[in-house]
Design an enzyme around this catalytic site. Structure first.
Site, mmCIF file in Angstrom:
data_model
loop_
_atom_site.group_PDB
_atom_site.id
_atom_site.type_symbol
_atom_site.label_atom_id
_atom_site.label_comp_id
_atom_site.label_asym_id
_atom_site.label_seq_id
_atom_site.Cartn_x
_atom_site.Cartn_y
_atom_site.Cartn_z
ATOM 1 N N ASP A 52 -11.873 -63.791 13.267
ATOM 2 C CA ASP A 52 -10.599 -63.209 13.693
ATOM 3 C C ASP A 52 -9.878 -62.575 12.495
ATOM 4 O O ASP A 52 -8.802 -61.990 12.642
ATOM 5 C CB ASP A 52 -9.718 -64.213 14.458
ATOM 6 C CG ASP A 52 -9.329 -65.422 13.642
ATOM 7 O OD1 ASP A 52 -9.783 -65.539 12.483
ATOM 8 O OD2 ASP A 52 -8.553 -66.262 14.154
ATOM 9 N N SER A 53 -10.509 -62.649 11.317
ATOM 10 C CA SER A 53 -10.053 -61.863 10.169
ATOM 11 C C SER A 53 -10.047 -60.376 10.530
ATOM 12 O O SER A 53 -9.437 -59.566 9.835
ATOM 13 C CB SER A 53 -10.960 -62.104 8.952
ATOM 14 O OG SER A 53 -12.322 -61.964 9.320
ATOM 15 N N ASP A 91 -15.401 -66.089 16.406
ATOM 16 C CA ASP A 91 -14.165 -66.865 16.270
ATOM 17 C C ASP A 91 -13.424 -66.921 17.599
ATOM 18 O O ASP A 91 -13.362 -65.924 18.329
ATOM 19 C CB ASP A 91 -13.249 -66.178 15.240
ATOM 20 C CG ASP A 91 -13.104 -66.998 13.976
ATOM 21 O OD1 ASP A 91 -13.412 -68.213 13.997
ATOM 22 O OD2 ASP A 91 -12.684 -66.423 12.955
ATOM 23 N N LYS A 121 -16.451 -70.546 16.770
ATOM 24 C CA LYS A 121 -15.755 -71.285 15.701
ATOM 25 C C LYS A 121 -14.287 -71.408 16.095
ATOM 26 O O LYS A 121 -13.699 -70.448 16.615
ATOM 27 C CB LYS A 121 -15.890 -70.551 14.365
ATOM 28 C CG LYS A 121 -15.104 -71.247 13.239
ATOM 29 C CD LYS A 121 -15.440 -70.698 11.875
ATOM 30 C CE LYS A 121 -14.745 -69.398 11.529
ATOM 31 N NZ LYS A 121 -13.276 -69.471 11.554
ATOM 32 N N GLU A 123 -10.370 -73.511 14.881
ATOM 33 C CA GLU A 123 -9.651 -74.148 13.776
ATOM 34 C C GLU A 123 -8.999 -75.456 14.211
ATOM 35 O O GLU A 123 -8.557 -75.575 15.362
ATOM 36 C CB GLU A 123 -8.583 -73.182 13.238
ATOM 37 C CG GLU A 123 -9.176 -71.884 12.717
ATOM 38 C CD GLU A 123 -8.123 -70.926 12.160
ATOM 39 O OE1 GLU A 123 -6.941 -71.317 12.049
ATOM 40 O OE2 GLU A 123 -8.497 -69.791 11.845
ATOM 41 N N GLU A 190 -11.959 -74.355 4.232
ATOM 42 C CA GLU A 190 -11.270 -73.216 3.600
ATOM 43 C C GLU A 190 -10.085 -73.682 2.759
ATOM 44 O O GLU A 190 -9.304 -74.557 3.181
ATOM 45 C CB GLU A 190 -10.772 -72.241 4.686
ATOM 46 C CG GLU A 190 -10.004 -71.055 4.087
ATOM 47 C CD GLU A 190 -9.832 -69.869 5.021
ATOM 48 O OE1 GLU A 190 -10.355 -69.905 6.155
ATOM 49 O OE2 GLU A 190 -9.161 -68.906 4.584
HETATM 50 O O1 KIV Z 1 -11.893 -65.090 10.369
HETATM 51 C C1 KIV Z 1 -12.728 -65.223 9.468
HETATM 52 O O2 KIV Z 1 -13.326 -64.265 8.969
HETATM 53 C C2 KIV Z 1 -12.995 -66.586 8.997
HETATM 54 C C3 KIV Z 1 -13.806 -66.759 7.751
HETATM 55 C C4 KIV Z 1 -13.110 -66.221 6.580
HETATM 56 C C5 KIV Z 1 -14.237 -68.153 7.562
HETATM 57 O O3 KIV Z 1 -12.573 -67.508 9.616
#
Ligand code: KIV
Length: 272
Positions: A52-53, A91, A121, A123, A190
């Site tokens: 989600d970056s 994410d 993934k 959080e 992280e």
């Molecule tokens: O959103 C993302 O790219 C991430 C990574 C930096 C681990 O969660």
């Protein structure tokens, strides 16, 4: 004598990622958001993450909170078409899983079915472990993410290293243990001190993948734009720039612009 055909590297799965914890080789992960880039990196890494970056590096927002499930599905589907070796993880955006197991299962299902991700993934630790448990029971491979979890940026008061004092260290360790017990197959660590990431990596049986968490994790992940040096103004301590794409792009596009304006391009070689 003819050369034997090259055997393509085998497809990695959540199971093979778990097995890598026992091996000598570190796990390598990178983010990707489009087909062309994913095709370039597929055979070089173990995990491709549609993070989600993308809210920051693709959409230009100041955090990841506005990314939607549709955004991740769109990018993940494009990336999936390029992937034949790496394990593909998507994410789960902010508030697509925190609101309960029903939402989490439904939304993770969409990432797997429509986005073609092979795992999701999310959080959080203790706060989400009951949700994770149910997702795993329904056959969804879940990667955890603890420490400096970017979706909690407002609660943290900014992107600050977590786990600096004894209480915070213990709380992150408990998060990691709760996720392991809930059934995650791997976990991102992280923004935390090296010693805490080391303690977690030694304590849990699933692989840890670090970002700003030191050298003792079972693997490392970086955002592709960061490691390629695409944002000249972004230089946090945990990012190593392996290339200077900002300069490469500016120089190439600058030259293109100059040649178009001077009439040098297209020349005969590039015309019909
Ligand atoms: O959103 C993302 O790219 C991430 C990574 C930096 C681990 O969660």
């Amino acid at each position: 004598m003819s050369t034997p055909p090259m055997t393509p590297p085998k497809k990695l799965t959540s199971q093979s990622i778990v097995a890598l914890k026992q091996g000598a080789q570190k796990i390598v992960a990178i983010t990707a958001y489009d087909y062309t880039f994913a095709k370039l990196v597929d055979e070089l890494v173990d995990i491709v993450l549609v993070g989600d970056s993308l809210g920051m590096v693709i959409q230009g927002d100041c955090n990841t909170l506005s990314v939607t499930l549709e955004d991740v599905i769109y990018h993940c589907r494009a990336v999936s078409r390029a992937i034949s070796h790496a394990h593909l993880v998507a994410d789960m955006p902010f508030m697509t899983y925190q609101t309960g197991a029903g939402d989490a299962i439904r939304n993770a299902g969409r990432l797997l079915a429509s986005g073609k991700a092979e795992a999701v993934k999310l959080e959080g630790g203790v706060a989400v472990c009951k949700i994770v448990e149910q997702m795993v029971q329904f056959g969804i491979p879940v990667m955890g993410h603890v420490g400096l979890t970017p979706q909690s940026v407002h609660a943290f008061g900014g992107y600050k290293i977590q786990g600096r004092d004894e209480r915070a260290r213990n709380s992150i360790l408990q998060d990691a243990i709760a996720l392991e017990e809930a059934g995650v197959y791997a976990m991102v660590l992280e923004g935390m001190p090296t010693e805490l990431a080391k303690a977690i990596t030694e304590r849990i049986s699933v692989p840890t993948i670090g970002i700003g968490a030191g050298v003792f994790c079972d693997g490392q992940v970086l955002v592709s734009q960061d490691l390629l040096g695409m944002s000249p103004d972004f230089q946090p301590r945990f990012v190593k720039k392996y290339a200077n794409f900002a300069e490469t792009v500016k120089s190439a596009v600058g030259q293109f612009a100059e040649e178009v304006r001077s009439g040098m391009f297209p020349d005969e070689q590039h015309s019909f």
